[in-house]
Design an enzyme around this catalytic site. Sequence first.
Site, PDB file in Angstrom:
ATOM      1  N   HIS A 170       1.422 -28.665  -0.117  1.00 30.26           N
ATOM      2  CA  HIS A 170       2.147 -29.579  -0.992  1.00 30.26           C
ATOM      3  C   HIS A 170       3.367 -28.819  -1.492  1.00 30.26           C
ATOM      4  O   HIS A 170       3.244 -27.851  -2.247  1.00 30.26           O
ATOM      5  CB  HIS A 170       1.274 -30.038  -2.161  1.00 30.26           C
ATOM      6  CG  HIS A 170       0.225 -31.023  -1.759  1.00 30.26           C
ATOM      7  ND1 HIS A 170      -0.933 -31.224  -2.482  1.00 30.26           N
ATOM      8  CD2 HIS A 170       0.160 -31.884  -0.707  1.00 30.26           C
ATOM      9  CE1 HIS A 170      -1.660 -32.157  -1.893  1.00 30.26           C
ATOM     10  NE2 HIS A 170      -1.019 -32.572  -0.814  1.00 30.26           N
TER      11      HIS A 170
ATOM     12  N   HIS B 146      -3.139 -24.712  -4.104  1.00 29.70           N
ATOM     13  CA  HIS B 146      -2.488 -25.900  -4.648  1.00 29.70           C
ATOM     14  C   HIS B 146      -2.161 -25.670  -6.119  1.00 29.70           C
ATOM     15  O   HIS B 146      -2.406 -24.593  -6.666  1.00 29.70           O
ATOM     16  CB  HIS B 146      -3.401 -27.119  -4.493  1.00 29.70           C
ATOM     17  CG  HIS B 146      -3.549 -27.582  -3.074  1.00 29.70           C
ATOM     18  ND1 HIS B 146      -2.834 -28.633  -2.558  1.00 29.70           N
ATOM     19  CD2 HIS B 146      -4.323 -27.119  -2.062  1.00 29.70           C
ATOM     20  CE1 HIS B 146      -3.157 -28.806  -1.290  1.00 29.70           C
ATOM     21  NE2 HIS B 146      -4.063 -27.900  -0.961  1.00 29.70           N
TER      22      HIS B 146
ATOM     23  N   GLU C 236      -6.847 -24.480  -6.820  1.00 35.33           N
ATOM     24  CA  GLU C 236      -5.821 -25.020  -7.715  1.00 35.33           C
ATOM     25  C   GLU C 236      -5.616 -23.988  -8.819  1.00 35.33           C
ATOM     26  O   GLU C 236      -6.509 -23.762  -9.635  1.00 35.33           O
ATOM     27  CB  GLU C 236      -6.282 -26.348  -8.313  1.00 35.33           C
ATOM     28  CG  GLU C 236      -6.696 -27.397  -7.288  1.00 35.33           C
ATOM     29  CD  GLU C 236      -5.587 -28.386  -6.982  1.00 35.33           C
ATOM     30  OE1 GLU C 236      -4.470 -28.205  -7.515  1.00 35.33           O
ATOM     31  OE2 GLU C 236      -5.843 -29.337  -6.228  1.00 35.33           O
TER      32      GLU C 236
ATOM     33  N   GLU D 279       4.016 -27.495  -5.131  1.00 33.22           N
ATOM     34  CA  GLU D 279       2.971 -26.694  -5.775  1.00 33.22           C
ATOM     35  C   GLU D 279       3.164 -25.249  -5.329  1.00 33.22           C
ATOM     36  O   GLU D 279       2.613 -24.807  -4.324  1.00 33.22           O
ATOM     37  CB  GLU D 279       1.595 -27.248  -5.417  1.00 33.22           C
ATOM     38  CG  GLU D 279       1.419 -28.688  -5.902  1.00 33.22           C
ATOM     39  CD  GLU D 279       0.170 -29.378  -5.372  1.00 33.22           C
ATOM     40  OE1 GLU D 279      -0.662 -28.693  -4.736  1.00 33.22           O
ATOM     41  OE2 GLU D 279       0.033 -30.599  -5.586  1.00 33.22           O
TER      42      GLU D 279
END
Length: 559
Positions: free
Chosen positions: A171, A280, A359, A174
């Site tokens: 992504h 991420h 994340e 990110e």
Amino acid sequence: MIRKALVFIFIFSAVLFSQAQDVEQIFKDRIEIYFSFEAESIDQVNKLSRMISIDHVNEDMLTHAYANKKDFSHFLETGIKYTLLQHPGTLHNPRMLDKVDVKNITSWDFYPTYDAYIDMMYQFEADYPDLCDVYSIGTTNNGREILVARITDNVGQMEGDPEFLYTSSMHGDETTGYVLMLRLIDYLLTGYGDNPRITNMVDEIDIYINPLANPDGSYYGGNSSIYGAIRGNANGVDLNRNYPDPEDGPHPDGYAWQTETKHFMAFAEQHNFVMSANFHGGTEVLNYPWDTWAHLTADNVWWVTVCREYADTVHVNAPSGYMDGYNNGITNGYQWYSISGGRQDYMNYFQQTREVTLEISEVKLLPASQLPAHWNYNYRSLLNYLEQCLYGVRGRITDSATGEALEAEVYVLEHEQDSSWVYSDPAAGNYHRPIFTGFYDIRYSKSGYYSQTFDNVHVQNWETVVIDVELVDAFSDVSEYDQEAFQIYPNPVSGNYLKIKAEKEMGMISIYSLAGELSYQQEAGSRNAFVDVSMLASGTYVVKVEIDGKQLEQKLIKL
């Protein structure tokens, strides 16, 4: 009645026209949007995740999402009220450097321009030619390179060490993991020979690091800055919804495989990665499989243990409030919200690689001044996770007569499910099976050879059991069920899809019952094919594949 019908048609047409106008206006100068809405339930979120790219969901069902023009048009048809938000890639203008000497970095509080990134990667290789090999696995739609740094004690050889992959920022907006992976490359290379732990990792693990998986997304606004970064690629497609899915098939997002997806799938096919992690941002949590369906993996206890180690180590080194949400920093993917076409499930199911989604920052495009702190929160955990590929059961599988390496199946009896078993590397014969502490019966098998089973193998967490296996040729005609010509993954299969790959292009693929009835057929036209087996009842089947004008067969078990 006719008048009422005409009025209804007019109103309905007016609504559609208004929606079309809204879409055209919204996407007048952008390729994707960021928005929020209040969902009625997690079930509704899961259904919508097949339509738009869900970003995250809070406890009150406030949902944030991305969409390109096509997907947002479908979303409007639901009638759900939404709020357009400022895109995360434009919240601030980060500090950029266009000239970076990696040997003289005093503080990693910057993002490199695209050209500086390329220079940094190749400087690592130039400064450490015996430890580091940098190369491109492919070029994006806009001509940018997807670079990988391979770090090992002998970059000129494949020594049979476990292969491990870190990759970040599929992504594009990110970006915390992007800089942390550059810094990890530097940390491993500069620490080799001085730090015993780092030296052992580089000696014993074949480490691959891809800092930037979606350069077209990260540098969407131009090569000089990541300001304006977007989630999708140059086509506005979310790459983390673009992979083959074990439940929903080859193209669950309705888009063709993107250039980046095809490059990474080919890269995975060329290697035998034991473990990997995919970075991420937007929240702080370790998301372990599965994402696509509710039932847990065969190794769920192992996953919880490994993720718990990562998060607990972070908690010792980070301020209160960092990575302490969800289940205190970890979550099962489906229990959070379901996605289809994610890379994590693709790697776990179709590549037998233990991949987790990391994340690591609440803010997607993190201010550069906060990058050093996030490194300090995470780098010890990054090393812990990397080391996990050394533990469990490992060894080498060879032909008892010739000593040549064999690609064989390593199957833990009464344990495996959903493609959790592993295979030895065809070139080196090495295999690596991470697994939670316990006693296990392990079967080693290959078509044309007598299987061997080792009973009551005692495995303990953070320890290694080495079992080298010599398989004896059964001296049988194995051409009828020739695993050298083509291979089926997984087999047995419990999901809706399986993968068939061959060294040469395949023609017609046919699946027959043992009674000889044709159950399924498709034309492959390539060396890789994803086959829908959702209609097959549980049982044993014969898969016939045309290769070089010959029809080759293997047995398939559908659970």
